[in-house]
Design a protein around this motif. Structure first.
Motif, PDB file in Angstrom:
ATOM      1  N   MET A   1       0.854  -1.193   0.000  1.00 13.80           N
ATOM      2  CA  MET A   1       0.000   0.000   0.000  1.00 13.80           C
ATOM      3  C   MET A   1       0.888   1.240   0.000  1.00 13.80           C
ATOM      4  O   MET A   1       1.705   1.425   0.896  1.00 13.80           O
ATOM      5  N   ASN A   2       0.750   2.068  -1.015  1.00 12.50           N
ATOM      6  CA  ASN A   2       1.578   3.254  -1.139  1.00 12.50           C
ATOM      7  C   ASN A   2       0.688   4.481  -1.266  1.00 12.50           C
ATOM      8  O   ASN A   2       0.131   4.751  -2.321  1.00 12.50           O
ATOM      9  N   ILE A   3       0.554   5.219  -0.182  1.00 15.62           N
ATOM     10  CA  ILE A   3      -0.260   6.440  -0.175  1.00 15.62           C
ATOM     11  C   ILE A   3       0.678   7.634  -0.081  1.00 15.62           C
ATOM     12  O   ILE A   3       1.488   7.730   0.842  1.00 15.62           O
ATOM     13  N   GLU A   4       0.588   8.526  -1.054  1.00 17.35           N
ATOM     14  CA  GLU A   4       1.473   9.686  -1.060  1.00 17.35           C
ATOM     15  C   GLU A   4       1.044  10.694   0.001  1.00 17.35           C
ATOM     16  O   GLU A   4      -0.130  10.848   0.316  1.00 17.35           O
ATOM     17  N   THR A   5       2.044  11.384   0.540  1.00 15.71           N
ATOM     18  CA  THR A   5       1.775  12.419   1.539  1.00 15.71           C
ATOM     19  C   THR A   5       1.150  13.634   0.873  1.00 15.71           C
ATOM     20  O   THR A   5       1.606  14.099  -0.176  1.00 15.71           O
ATOM     21  N   LEU A   6       0.083  14.127   1.480  1.00 19.39           N
ATOM     22  CA  LEU A   6      -0.636  15.290   0.984  1.00 19.39           C
ATOM     23  C   LEU A   6      -0.175  16.517   1.772  1.00 19.39           C
ATOM     24  O   LEU A   6      -0.141  16.489   3.000  1.00 19.39           O
ATOM     25  N   THR A   7       0.189  17.579   1.070  1.00 15.69           N
ATOM     26  CA  THR A   7       0.644  18.809   1.734  1.00 15.69           C
ATOM     27  C   THR A   7      -0.488  19.838   1.716  1.00 15.69           C
ATOM     28  O   THR A   7      -1.011  20.176   0.648  1.00 15.69           O
ATOM     29  N   LEU A   8      -0.859  20.302   2.896  1.00 20.42           N
ATOM     30  CA  LEU A   8      -1.970  21.244   3.044  1.00 20.42           C
ATOM     31  C   LEU A   8      -1.608  22.330   4.048  1.00 20.42           C
ATOM     32  O   LEU A   8      -0.703  22.152   4.880  1.00 20.42           O
ATOM     33  N   PRO A   9      -2.322  23.461   4.008  1.00 18.97           N
ATOM     34  CA  PRO A   9      -2.073  24.509   5.010  1.00 18.97           C
ATOM     35  C   PRO A   9      -2.700  24.144   6.348  1.00 18.97           C
ATOM     36  O   PRO A   9      -3.493  23.207   6.455  1.00 18.97           O
ATOM     37  N   LEU A  10      -2.330  24.886   7.383  1.00 19.91           N
ATOM     38  CA  LEU A  10      -3.041  24.786   8.646  1.00 19.91           C
ATOM     39  C   LEU A  10      -4.456  25.319   8.436  1.00 19.91           C
ATOM     40  O   LEU A  10      -4.667  26.233   7.624  1.00 19.91           O
ATOM     41  N   PRO A  11      -5.450  24.777   9.121  1.00 17.06           N
ATOM     42  CA  PRO A  11      -6.836  25.165   8.827  1.00 17.06           C
ATOM     43  C   PRO A  11      -7.121  26.654   8.963  1.00 17.06           C
ATOM     44  O   PRO A  11      -7.838  27.233   8.150  1.00 17.06           O
ATOM     45  N   HIS A  12      -6.528  27.289   9.980  1.00 15.61           N
ATOM     46  CA  HIS A  12      -6.842  28.711  10.182  1.00 15.61           C
ATOM     47  C   HIS A  12      -6.135  29.618   9.167  1.00 15.61           C
ATOM     48  O   HIS A  12      -6.442  30.804   9.070  1.00 15.61           O
ATOM     49  N   ASP A  13      -5.184  29.064   8.398  1.00 14.62           N
ATOM     50  CA  ASP A  13      -4.491  29.880   7.392  1.00 14.62           C
ATOM     51  C   ASP A  13      -5.438  30.365   6.298  1.00 14.62           C
ATOM     52  O   ASP A  13      -5.156  31.364   5.624  1.00 14.62           O
ATOM     53  N   TRP A  14      -6.563  29.652   6.102  1.00  9.47           N
ATOM     54  CA  TRP A  14      -7.499  30.081   5.066  1.00  9.47           C
ATOM     55  C   TRP A  14      -8.078  31.456   5.351  1.00  9.47           C
ATOM     56  O   TRP A  14      -8.454  32.189   4.422  1.00  9.47           O
ATOM     57  N   PHE A  15      -8.134  31.836   6.602  1.00  6.66           N
ATOM     58  CA  PHE A  15      -8.781  33.105   6.941  1.00  6.66           C
ATOM     59  C   PHE A  15      -7.828  34.291   6.842  1.00  6.66           C
ATOM     60  O   PHE A  15      -8.179  35.411   7.184  1.00  6.66           O
ATOM     61  N   ARG A  76       1.647  19.618   6.972  1.00  6.79           N
ATOM     62  CA  ARG A  76       1.251  21.028   6.900  1.00  6.79           C
ATOM     63  C   ARG A  76       2.432  21.879   6.447  1.00  6.79           C
ATOM     64  O   ARG A  76       3.580  21.607   6.786  1.00  6.79           O
ATOM     65  N   ALA A  77       2.121  22.923   5.676  1.00  8.83           N
ATOM     66  CA  ALA A  77       3.163  23.807   5.186  1.00  8.83           C
ATOM     67  C   ALA A  77       2.636  25.232   5.129  1.00  8.83           C
ATOM     68  O   ALA A  77       1.419  25.469   5.149  1.00  8.83           O
TER      69      ALA A  77
END
Length: 313
Positions: A1-15, A76-77
């Motif tokens: 099973m090979n699942i690639e790492t997903l890079t996303l912002p911290l949730p509050h960064d959207w605001f 997170r980035a």
């Protein structure tokens, strides 16, 4: 099973994100013009492939929240949240579609609902609307892979919702009715897509859950729980902006209200199918039935925060 790492912002960064209205709106009449609805979606988002310009994040997540991220291979980035979302969609969604092609007990209507919401998210991520030729990768059905890979769908959908709530605040501040209506409609589409995502992420046997998935979560942490999900926590709190929406948008708010009910019910049904009338791994009270808590306590809390628990007139 090979699942690639997903890079996303911290949730509050959207605001603090720079907002931009979609440059185009995907025409839903084209939903099945490139193979199945989900194949067309994969073809669309794949063209946005490419790494976003990111930097190390000064994470504000606590240890339990970081543990939840690590289980589903999310990092997170710091950087432009929209750029990160676009890159994450291009990375994860074609793999999700390949997993669906390995066999999924979802109706054509459910898959179209999922595709519709994700196309609207692609609009806000500023992904072009054309759908070049695309052939999904062939995968073998794997319950543990599906559990983790399709949970990445929730990360994408919830980050899209956080962005829409941020843009909604701006639209309400400017009293911009057409934009407000579009945002509320797209938010309802995303919420309906999340209902299908619950069915999809749990589309395997109870035996697979008992013998593969639950032991895998327990090995990661004996008290592993969705309560550790930082993005969902931020979303629930952020729903308070819906209280500011004028009654002129009663139809759109009713769609959101119904979609919230359906999503919590779908989550509860998954719990009942896999663990029956038992508590979650994280519960300190063995007598508390997980499904009842989802349909009762947690759904009611969400609707109170959103101002959807009682008539608005």
């Amino acid at each position: 099973m090979n699942i690639e790492t997903l890079t996303l912002p911290l949730p509050h960064d959207w605001f603090a994100a720079q907002t931009s209205l979609p440059k185009n709106r995907f025409r839903m009449s084209r939903l099945k013009s490139s193979g199945s609805a989900m194949q067309g979606l994969a073809a669309r988002v794949a063209q946005a492939a490419g790494a976003a310009d990111v930097a190390p994040s000064d994470s504000t997540l606590d240890s339990a929240q970081k543990l939840f991220d690590s289980y589903f291979r999310v990092e997170r980035a710091a950087g432009s949240p929209v750029d990160m979302l676009r890159a994450a969609m291009a990375q994860a969604l074609p793999v999700c579609v390949a997993d669906i092609e390995s066999g999924a007990e979802l109706t054509e209507e459910q898959l179209e609902t999922l595709a519709r919401g994700l196309h609207r998210l692609a609009d806000w991520a500023l992904i072009p609307g054309d759908m070049p030729e695309f052939t999904p990768t062939i995968r073998t059905a794997d319950a543990l892979f599906r559990w983790k890979q399709q949970h990445q769908l929730f990360f994408l959908i919830i980050h899209g919702m956080l962005y829409l709530l941020h843009v909604l605040e701006e639209a309400l501040d400017r009293e911009h009715a057409p934009v407000t209506q579009a945002i509320l409609s797209d938010f309802a589409d995303l919420m309906q897509a999340s209902t299908v995502a619950f069915h999809l992420a749990a589309d395997f046997s109870a035996d697979s859950y008992e013998n593969l998935i639950r032991p895998d979560m327990t090995a990661h942490d004996p008290h592993f729980s969705g309560l550790f999900y930082a993005d969902h926590k931020e979303l629930v709190v952020s729903l308070r902006v819906l209280k500011r929406v004028p009654d002129d948008f009663e139809e759109e708010l009713a769609r959101i209200n119904d979609a919230i009910s359906e999503t919590y019910d779908a989550h509860a049904r998954v719990c009942l199918r896999f663990v029956g009338d038992t508590a979650s791994l994280a519960s300190k009270d063995d007598s508390r039935v997980a499904a009842e808590s989802i349909r009762g306590k947690y759904m009611n809390r969400t609707k109170v925060i959103a101002g959807l628990n009682k008539p608005r007139h």
